[in-house]
Enzyme design. Structure first.
Site, mmCIF file in Angstrom:
data_model
loop_
_atom_site.group_PDB
_atom_site.id
_atom_site.type_symbol
_atom_site.label_atom_id
_atom_site.label_comp_id
_atom_site.label_asym_id
_atom_site.label_seq_id
_atom_site.Cartn_x
_atom_site.Cartn_y
_atom_site.Cartn_z
ATOM 1 N N GLU A 41 0.863 -1.184 0.000
ATOM 2 C CA GLU A 41 0.000 0.000 0.000
ATOM 3 C C GLU A 41 0.891 1.222 0.000
ATOM 4 O O GLU A 41 1.953 1.228 0.644
ATOM 5 C CB GLU A 41 -0.909 0.016 1.236
ATOM 6 C CG GLU A 41 -1.712 1.316 1.322
ATOM 7 C CD GLU A 41 -2.876 1.281 2.298
ATOM 8 O OE1 GLU A 41 -2.864 0.415 3.197
ATOM 9 O OE2 GLU A 41 -3.775 2.127 2.159
ATOM 10 N N CYS B 299 -6.653 0.842 2.666
ATOM 11 C CA CYS B 299 -7.668 1.907 2.619
ATOM 12 C C CYS B 299 -7.459 2.862 1.456
ATOM 13 O O CYS B 299 -8.378 3.601 1.095
ATOM 14 C CB CYS B 299 -7.663 2.695 3.921
ATOM 15 S SG CYS B 299 -8.238 1.747 5.325
ATOM 16 N N ASN C 17 -12.030 -3.226 -0.011
ATOM 17 C CA ASN C 17 -10.978 -3.484 0.991
ATOM 18 C C ASN C 17 -11.628 -3.790 2.338
ATOM 19 O O ASN C 17 -12.175 -4.866 2.511
ATOM 20 C CB ASN C 17 -10.021 -2.289 1.066
ATOM 21 C CG ASN C 17 -8.978 -2.462 2.154
ATOM 22 O OD1 ASN C 17 -8.373 -3.522 2.255
ATOM 23 N ND2 ASN C 17 -8.787 -1.468 2.992
ATOM 24 N N GLU C 18 -11.602 -2.852 3.269
ATOM 25 C CA GLU C 18 -12.210 -3.141 4.587
ATOM 26 C C GLU C 18 -13.649 -2.661 4.580
ATOM 27 O O GLU C 18 -13.979 -1.657 5.200
ATOM 28 C CB GLU C 18 -11.406 -2.452 5.683
ATOM 29 C CG GLU C 18 -10.127 -3.194 6.007
ATOM 30 C CD GLU C 18 -9.367 -2.591 7.184
ATOM 31 O OE1 GLU C 18 -9.614 -1.421 7.532
ATOM 32 O OE2 GLU C 18 -8.513 -3.305 7.747
HETATM 33 O O1 AHR Z 1 -2.283 -1.478 6.796
HETATM 34 C C1 AHR Z 1 -2.722 -0.189 7.101
HETATM 35 C C2 AHR Z 1 -4.227 -0.041 7.007
HETATM 36 O O2 AHR Z 1 -4.845 -0.882 7.927
HETATM 37 C C3 AHR Z 1 -4.835 -0.431 5.700
HETATM 38 O O3 AHR Z 1 -4.820 0.597 4.792
HETATM 39 C C4 AHR Z 1 -6.240 -0.761 6.058
HETATM 40 O O4 AHR Z 1 -6.813 -1.679 5.169
HETATM 41 C C5 AHR Z 1 -6.146 -1.233 7.488
HETATM 42 O O5 AHR Z 1 -7.078 -0.595 8.285
#
Ligand code: AHR
Length: 666
Positions: free
Chosen positions: A50, A244, A375-376
């Site tokens: 990321e 995220c 993603n989340e």
């Molecule tokens: O790994 C950091 C963050 O943690 C990521 O962006 C997210 O998916 C999670 O909340």
């Protein structure tokens, strides 16, 4: 059995083995090498990328100029202008709407032939290496037939010139001008000077500086030392671009892969959500140039032998931020992006998107097999959107394996466990191939939950432990460290993941990279500054599991009559068989403060040859690798010559030990 410590790796496949209990005192590990169990996915251990902590711009992406296209919110972020008070000059920010994807450029009006200097200080300085060659490039034009000379300098923190080159004959049409320079010294916090001499009007854009020595020497390439660290993990997959960042603070800031391909000057700059996410770590100069875009991610995955695993926005912005939803009526373009991505990755060179990939230099398909939708994400709105994506993808590309989310870590989002239970109940009907679970918890949690997946419901989708890391202080606390304690307890947890490899098909630590001076989130797997990089203790745990993943589980029992106290529970072991080498691989985590002479018994095999032992340990749980001491906690390799299939080996305190024993089946 009340005083005997018993760990059985194959609770499901070999339940009867629990009846056997040998008489010896001291820990004993018995592996039945004649009974191979579930296959371990070749993609079991992967990496999560990321763009957080300057992981892309300022990190893996080797561009040294920050804000090269003047598209940051403040057009001159990263740039300083120097001129003598007597120099008559104007610097203007112009916008050309015909250059839709990169509209801004700078115009310099020089009224006299006086020197004028632009300086770029890179990403917390520029790392310049003695003897290395650098490629400088910019787009320029003059108005009328004005004459300008540009002197390009690489300088150190004390303004000493380390390399220089000249450019002239700028034409009236936009053109790219390039030169190469060799540095005469090293500087960790160097910079770039552009001295401009002339009279008239000069327009500039896309000012770029790369080391020539990128990974595989590619132009627009990646930092070789950082890719090397990834390659050495031998990852089964590369998850990208997050995290995220996929979702964005709001939907306008979401990650759009189509903005990240084509010529670097044609990629649409976006703010990075980690720019302003943490008030205690504001990073106002954090944007995404997308120089490292989807094409480069696919190429990177191919280079390091990993399966590409893109994660796409599903019409939902980050639910920790605005939680914006695209209306169901407007979801089509998002779904189309997913279909087009599959064509970009896998389509023939004469398809539209496959053609763009071919034009970029890769006529062969990238062979993408997996795709994450969201993603989340959580809630019924997610299920509603996922369902539309899944239907479209399954209709057009039935072979693509889909990954659905199980929200965030249950302990950090509202009603976490309830939401996760709801999602799983939906996933058991909708049947994505994998469900992505996240764990950001205290180190002890990982030690105490080695059996987390032992009793998991095995009906329906497989599990992808898609983000996890032990947090020494608290979730994303700025005080978190990559201590040996965090790494060792993660190793224990991985014993549990591996023994459940029939269910847990993939796992990756998160986040991956962090710049020493520009991080937002810690802990992280790999740290770097402008010149150096190192793997944390957590990195070496991941590496030992990944390069010793094996191909099939083996039933293993661990007995311990001698240590009847609570502490002795903190000895964990798992075994796998590697059908490619014939090795039996045993991983042992000793989270106690004492060493144990373990009696090993390998049943149904003959052991004749010398094997290998990898030992990862450190004296104190507080120890950690740092830039100053990058090798404090690294695996030590030794040989082992078992006298027969029964042998003993001393397991060090606070250690992860991996034994690779070549064996022949009886
Ligand atoms: O790994 C950091 C963050 O943690 C990521 O962006 C997210 O998916 C999670 O909340």
């Amino acid at each position: 059995m009340n005083t005997t410590l018993l760990r059985i790796t194959f609770l499901f496949l070999f339940p009867v083995l629990g009846l056997f209990c040998p008489a010896q005192s001291g820990p004993q590990i018995t592996v039945d090498a004649g009974r191979t169990g579930s296959a371990i996915s070749p993609t079991m251990y992967g990496v999560f990328f990321e763009d957080i902590n300057f992981a892309a711009d300022g990190g893996l992406y080797a561009e040294l100029v920050k804000n090269r296209s003047f598209e940051f919110d403040h057009p001159l972020t990263g740039w300083q202008v120097m001129k003598k008070p007597s120099t008559k000059a104007n610097l203007l920010i112009l916008r050309d709407e015909t250059r839709e994807r990169n509209p801004r450029y700078i115009r310099l009006q020089l009224e006299e032939g006086q020197p004028f200097r632009l300086h770029n200080d890179g990403f917390r300085g520029m790392g310049i290496r003695n003897g290395a060659t650098y490629r400088f490039a910019l787009q320029a034009r003059v108005i009328h037939d004005d004459l300008f000379t540009l002197r390009i300098e690489l300088v150190d923190e004390n303004k000493n010139v380390l390399a220089e080159a000249q450019m002239s004959n700028i034409s009236q049409e936009w053109q790219t001008y390039q030169c190469e320079m060799q540095a005469s010294e090293t500087a960790e916090k160097g910079g770039l000077n552009i001295w401009i001499k002339g009279q008239g009007t000069l327009d500039l854009d896309m000012v770029s500086l790369f080391p020539k020595d990128t990974w595989k020497g590619r132009k627009n390439g990646l930092r070789a030392d950082l890719v090397q660290l990834l390659a050495e993990l031998q990852p089964g997959f590369l998850r990208f671009p997050g995290g995220c960042i996929v979702e964005g603070f709001d939907l306008s800031q979401r990650y759009q892969w189509k903005h990240t391909i084509g010529e670097p000057s044609e990629r649409i700059l976006n703010i990075n959500r980690w720019n302003f996410e943490f008030k205690h770590r504001l990073t106002l100069d954090y944007f995404q140039s997308y120089g490292l875009g989807f094409y480069e991610f696919f190429l990177l995955a191919e280079d390091i032998g990993a399966e590409p695993m893109p994660i796409l926005n599903c019409g939902m912005a980050c639910q920790f931020n605005t939680a914006e939803l695209v209306s169901m009526d407007d979801l089509d373009p998002y779904v189309q992006d997913a279909l087009d991505l599959i064509e970009f990755a896998n389509g023939p060179a004469d398809s539209y998107w496959g053609g763009i990939r071919a034009e970029m230099g890769h006529p062969e398909p990238f062979q993408m097999n997996m795709l994450g939708i969201g993603n989340e994400q959580w809630g019924p709105q997610y299920i509603e959107r996922y369902t539309v994506f899944a239907a479209a993808i399954q209709e057009n590309y039935p072979d693509i394996q889909l990954i659905a989310a199980a929200g965030s870590d249950a302990t950090i989002f509202p009603n976490g466990q309830e939401e996760i239970d709801y999602l799983w109940s939906q996933w058991r009907n909708l049947e994505p191939d994998f469900v992505d679970e996240h764990f950001y918890r205290r180190p002890e949690w990982f030690l105490e939950n080695v059996d987390w997946y032992d009793d998991y419901n095995r009906q329906g989708p497989k599990v992808f432990v898609g983000e996890w890391a032990s947090q020494s202080v608290g979730v994303a606390s700025p005080d978190n460290r990559n201590t040996w304690e965090t790494a060792l307890y993660e190793a224990a947890f991985m014993i549990g993941l591996e023994r459940n490899a029939d269910l847990v098909r993939m796992t990756c630590y998160a986040p991956l990279f962090a710049h020493e001076e520009a991080w937002q989130w810690r802990p992280d797997l790999i740290w770097f500054d402008n010149l150096r990089s190192y793997g944390t203790a957590n990195y070496y745990v991941q590496k030992l599991f990944s390069v010793n993943a094996g191909t099939h589980l083996l039933p293993l029992q661990l007995f311990d009559d001698s240590h009847q106290n609570e502490e002795a529970k903190h000895l964990f072991a798992g075994a796998v068989f590697d059908e490619n080498t014939g090795d039996i691989i045993i991983k042992v985590v000793n989270a106690t403060n004492q060493s144990h002479v373990v009696q090993f018994e390998l049943e149904n095999v003959e052991v004749k040859e010398t094997g290998l032992v990898y030992l990862l340990t450190s004296e104190s749980l507080d120890d950690e690798n740092t830039l100053q001491e990058p090798d404090k906690i690294v695996p030590q390799e030794n040989s082992i010559k078992p006298e027969s299939s029964e042998f003993s080996h001393e397991i060090q305190p606070l250690s992860l030990t991996v034994l690779r024993i070549p064996a022949t089946k009886r």
